[in-house]
Design an enzyme around this catalytic site. Sequence first.
Site, PDB file in Angstrom:
ATOM      1  N   ALA A   1       0.774  -1.555  -0.430  1.00 16.04           N
ATOM      2  CA  ALA A   1       0.396   0.259   0.142  1.00 16.04           C
ATOM      3  C   ALA A   1       0.743   1.322   0.102  1.00 16.04           C
ATOM      4  O   ALA A   1       0.523   2.537  -0.284  1.00 16.04           O
ATOM      5  CB  ALA A   1      -0.731   0.323   1.364  1.00 16.04           C
ATOM      6  N   ALA A   2       2.034   0.970   0.064  1.00 17.13           N
ATOM      7  CA  ALA A   2       3.121   2.628   0.134  1.00 17.13           C
ATOM      8  C   ALA A   2       2.013   3.050  -1.254  1.00 17.13           C
ATOM      9  O   ALA A   2       1.943   3.958  -1.639  1.00 17.13           O
ATOM     10  CB  ALA A   2       4.640   1.992  -0.502  1.00 17.13           C
ATOM     11  N   GLY A   3       2.470   2.164  -2.444  1.00 14.11           N
ATOM     12  CA  GLY A   3       2.062   3.075  -3.496  1.00 14.11           C
ATOM     13  C   GLY A   3       0.535   3.459  -3.507  1.00 14.11           C
ATOM     14  O   GLY A   3       0.158   4.510  -4.298  1.00 14.11           O
ATOM     15  N   ASP A   4      -0.221   2.807  -2.971  1.00 13.28           N
ATOM     16  CA  ASP A   4      -1.657   3.229  -2.458  1.00 13.28           C
ATOM     17  C   ASP A   4      -1.625   4.769  -1.960  1.00 13.28           C
ATOM     18  O   ASP A   4      -2.691   5.771  -2.107  1.00 13.28           O
ATOM     19  CB  ASP A   4      -2.441   2.627  -1.959  1.00 13.28           C
ATOM     20  CG  ASP A   4      -3.273   1.340  -2.878  1.00 13.28           C
ATOM     21  OD1 ASP A   4      -2.268   1.729  -4.629  1.00 13.28           O
ATOM     22  OD2 ASP A   4      -3.145   0.107  -2.515  1.00 13.28           O
TER      23      ASP A   4
HETATM   24  P1  ADP Z   1       4.377   0.197  -5.443  1.00 19.07           P
HETATM   25  O1  ADP Z   1       3.867   0.428  -3.930  1.00 19.07           O
HETATM   26  O2  ADP Z   1       3.641   0.779  -6.122  1.00 19.07           O
HETATM   27  O3  ADP Z   1       4.740  -1.198  -5.994  1.00 19.07           O
HETATM   28  P2  ADP Z   1       6.631   1.789  -4.744  1.00 19.07           P
HETATM   29  O4  ADP Z   1       7.107   0.832  -3.656  1.00 19.07           O
HETATM   30  O5  ADP Z   1       7.676   2.201  -5.849  1.00 19.07           O
HETATM   31  O6  ADP Z   1       4.777   2.066  -5.164  1.00 19.07           O
HETATM   32  O7  ADP Z   1       6.568   3.256  -3.687  1.00 19.07           O
HETATM   33  C1  ADP Z   1       5.659   4.094  -4.119  1.00 19.07           C
HETATM   34  C2  ADP Z   1       6.372   5.560  -3.134  1.00 19.07           C
HETATM   35  O8  ADP Z   1       5.965   5.847  -1.558  1.00 19.07           O
HETATM   36  C3  ADP Z   1       8.071   5.928  -3.605  1.00 19.07           C
HETATM   37  O9  ADP Z   1       8.223   6.343  -4.732  1.00 19.07           O
HETATM   38  C4  ADP Z   1       8.413   6.434  -2.422  1.00 19.07           C
HETATM   39  O10 ADP Z   1       8.240   8.322  -2.918  1.00 19.07           O
HETATM   40  C5  ADP Z   1       6.980   5.192  -1.559  1.00 19.07           C
HETATM   41  N1  ADP Z   1       8.447   4.823  -0.138  1.00 19.07           N
HETATM   42  C6  ADP Z   1       7.620   3.632  -1.084  1.00 19.07           C
HETATM   43  N2  ADP Z   1       8.717   2.555  -0.089  1.00 19.07           N
HETATM   44  C7  ADP Z   1       9.338   3.087   0.488  1.00 19.07           C
HETATM   45  C8  ADP Z   1      11.164   2.948   1.480  1.00 19.07           C
HETATM   46  N3  ADP Z   1      11.047   1.629   1.363  1.00 19.07           N
HETATM   47  N4  ADP Z   1      11.670   3.613   1.217  1.00 19.07           N
HETATM   48  C9  ADP Z   1      11.084   5.401   1.719  1.00 19.07           C
HETATM   49  N5  ADP Z   1       9.894   5.790   0.472  1.00 19.07           N
HETATM   50  C10 ADP Z   1       9.143   5.120   0.069  1.00 19.07           C
END
Ligand code: ADP
Length: 306
Positions: free
Chosen positions: A249-252
């Site tokens: 859910a980081a991307g969400d």
């Molecule tokens: P998804 O969940 O769709 O694969 P990402 O992993 O690229 O998306 O995460 C989306 C955004 O969240 C990234 O561009 C970044 O800004 C932030 N993010 C994700 N993971 C991390 C992390 N481990 N440390 C810092 N920021 C993060």
Amino acid sequence: MSNRVVVVGSLNQDLVVNLDRMPNSGETVFGNSLERHAGGKGLNQAVAAAHLGAPVTMVGSISSDSAGDFLQRVVEDESIDATGISRVDGLAGTAVIEVERSGANRIIVIPGANATVNADQVRAALEAIPDIAVVLTQGEVPADAVTAAMEVGRARGARTILNPSPVQDYPDELYALVDIAIPNEHEIELITGMKTSTSVDATAAARKLAERGVGTVIVTRGAHGSVWATLTRSGSAGAFTVRPVDTVAAGDAFCGVIAASLAEGRSLSEALRWGSAAGALAATREGAVPSLPTREEVEELVNIDD
Ligand code: ADP
């Protein structure tokens, strides 16, 4: 000016089974626990936007059984307007997530009610909403629903945002309706066939999708932050340094908070910083909806070096 975010997308019950190790074919093993959480990219992104304080309307479909009641309650508890949600017969959108003690996981997604979302339903729901700043959608509802969301959003003068996840084979006519597309590295590789190992490669892939008609393409790169490109310009947004626990859910969080920030009238570069903070915070906590940060948490991180 309106600051309403409309999310057209999926709502799922996530059934999480924790177990010591996965069974082999034909084998039975004991599980240690079973939890149910709310999920689905649409709902996750709607909650992320609502946590920022944006008025949010969710458009989608949930089953008329008790699993649907559970999802309806989550939507209402998050103060998300549920008038765009239809209740339908059949299975609930469900993700069965098996997590081994080692952390390895396997996920089975049953689209269920999400597969019934259609263009007429989306058009009717959007037309009933008087004020729309941003329409945000993803690949977990059928392509004609995604197209209708972008078409009506564009016609109503709203910002249109597409998170092409999971990747579907969309025509350029759909991309031409999209102001901002937000794929991750894996997704932009699938869409363009280009590599994204470096930020230069990822920017070139972003530009390639812009050439297919998208206004601005933002490629997220996990702990490496994100890059963006239009036909003529490009740039990047750094990641905040956190100790990641679970990046689900980081991307969400990133997409929902960008939508809410743009709806508040922020510039794209400010919205990127807010989205990056939300993505980083979501990576520090387990789960989908339970990992989504509050406005105060995002604001604190955004202002950390002020
Ligand atoms: P998804 O969940 O769709 O694969 P990402 O992993 O690229 O998306 O995460 C989306 C955004 O969240 C990234 O561009 C970044 O800004 C932030 N993010 C994700 N993971 C991390 C992390 N481990 N440390 C810092 N920021 C993060």
